[in-house]
Write an enzyme that holds these catalytic residues in place. Structure first.
Site, PDB file in Angstrom:
ATOM      1  N   HIS A  42      29.226  41.985  38.408  1.00 12.09           N
ATOM      2  CA  HIS A  42      29.164  41.230  37.158  1.00 12.09           C
ATOM      3  C   HIS A  42      27.782  41.207  36.513  1.00 12.09           C
ATOM      4  CE1 HIS A  42      33.250  39.973  37.251  1.00 12.09           C
ATOM      5  NE2 HIS A  42      33.137  39.253  38.357  1.00 12.09           N
ATOM      6  N   ARG A  54      26.746  43.425  46.394  1.00 12.82           N
ATOM      7  CA  ARG A  54      28.153  43.254  46.019  1.00 12.82           C
ATOM      8  C   ARG A  54      28.538  44.446  45.161  1.00 12.82           C
ATOM      9  NH1 ARG A  54      31.178  38.288  42.927  1.00 12.82           N
ATOM     10  NH2 ARG A  54      29.822  38.867  41.187  1.00 12.82           N
ATOM     11  N   ASP A  77      24.231  53.865  51.925  1.00 11.66           N
ATOM     12  CA  ASP A  77      23.262  54.956  52.036  1.00 11.66           C
ATOM     13  C   ASP A  77      21.917  54.579  51.423  1.00 11.66           C
ATOM     14  OD1 ASP A  77      25.121  56.528  53.306  1.00 11.66           O
ATOM     15  OD2 ASP A  77      25.609  57.748  51.549  1.00 11.66           O
ATOM     16  N   GLU A  95      39.702  35.623  46.771  1.00 12.92           N
ATOM     17  CA  GLU A  95      39.543  34.947  45.481  1.00 12.92           C
ATOM     18  C   GLU A  95      40.793  35.002  44.611  1.00 12.92           C
ATOM     19  OE1 GLU A  95      36.363  36.958  43.408  1.00 12.92           O
ATOM     20  OE2 GLU A  95      36.950  38.908  44.187  1.00 12.92           O
ATOM     21  N   ASP A 155      36.778  32.539  40.515  1.00 14.24           N
ATOM     22  CA  ASP A 155      37.994  33.353  40.456  1.00 14.24           C
ATOM     23  C   ASP A 155      39.137  32.683  41.209  1.00 14.24           C
ATOM     24  OD1 ASP A 155      37.725  35.759  38.879  1.00 14.24           O
ATOM     25  OD2 ASP A 155      36.171  36.367  40.269  1.00 14.24           O
TER      26      ASP A 155
END
Length: 253
Positions: A46, A71, A85, A147, A173
């Site tokens: 987000h 995230r 990675d 969520e 959410d």
């Protein structure tokens, strides 16, 4: 391999205090990391952070003992593997709704034979150490976000997936999914009940539990409930709040 202090703190019976990064800047990430957060999560879902900005932010965090977490935008193998990675020591994956979703998440974040993660830890070996390939499966922390109403319906099936380390609750959410106001802290009663239920089931399955918060007193209360990982404050919100405090002090409002 460099220790993952998330696991070290949990083994010592302590909760992890996590900060949130939405500003695409290595310098602001470095400033945040030097304030003493246990971990910092770079938000690719987000926030306005892209992959290249994330790499610089992870490099900035690595100047401290703060644990770098990412995230990812979605349950997508490429995004998860590239975050790892780049040196993320934990990944939070949104919208994990079924047992199959959780199985995919575990597979994408673990090397064979435990998973299907492709080999190429380009920066991860610089951050983690030369033995990263041998130790990564047992060092990285994988969070599944709970969520949605569908995730609640499938909760025990999700939590029973071997290799999943933790869950992370997004109260906003979850609130929307239950027909309530999308807030972090002062959630409506059905959401509070759902949060307590998710926490109890996570503990029953031996998983760690994390949650997003807006205020330190709420985060403290949730640690007292049994949460192992609490987020409070993002760089963007702290910047806005600090600016407002200064201006109100000056203008007398």
């Amino acid at each position: 391999m460099r220790e993952n202090r998330l696991r070290t703190l949990w083994q010592a019976g302590q909760a992890v205090v996590n900060g949130w990064l939405a500003v695409p800047s290595s310098f602001s990430a470095e400033v945040m990391a030097h304030q003493g957060w246990d971990s910092l999560t770079v938000d690719l879902q987000h926030g306005v952070v892209d992959y290249q900005a994330m790499v610089g932010m992870l490099q900035a965090i690595s100047t401290t003992a703060t644990v770098p977490v990412v995230r990812v935008p979605w349950l997508e193998p490429g995004a998860l593997m590239k975050a790892l990675d780049a040196g993320a020591y934990g990944v939070i994956c949104p919208m994990v709704n079924t047992r199959e979703d959780a199985q995919k998440l575990v597979a994408y974040t673990h090397y064979a034979p435990r998973g299907t993660r492709s080999f190429g830890p380009v920066r991860a070996t610089l951050y983690g150490g030369a033995d990263y390939p041998q130790q990564a499966n047992d060092t990285i922390v994988t969070f599944a976000m709970i969520e949605t109403a569908q995730a609640l319906d499938n909760l025990d099936a999700i939590l029973s997936v071997e290799g999943l380390d933790a869950i992370y609750i997004g109260p906003s959410d979850l609130s929307l999914a239950l027909g309530c106001r999308p807030v972090f802290d002062d959630v409506d009663p059905p959401v509070q009940q759902a949060i307590e239920h998710i926490l109890a089931r996570a503990k029953a399955h031996g998983l760690r539990a994390g949650i997003h918060n807006g205020a330190p007193e709420v985060a403290k209360a949730r640690v007292a409930m049994g949460f192992d990982f609490v987020t409070m404050g993002s760089d963007a919100r702290l910047l806005a709040a600090g600016s407002q405090q200064l201006l109100q002090g000056f203008r007398g409002r």
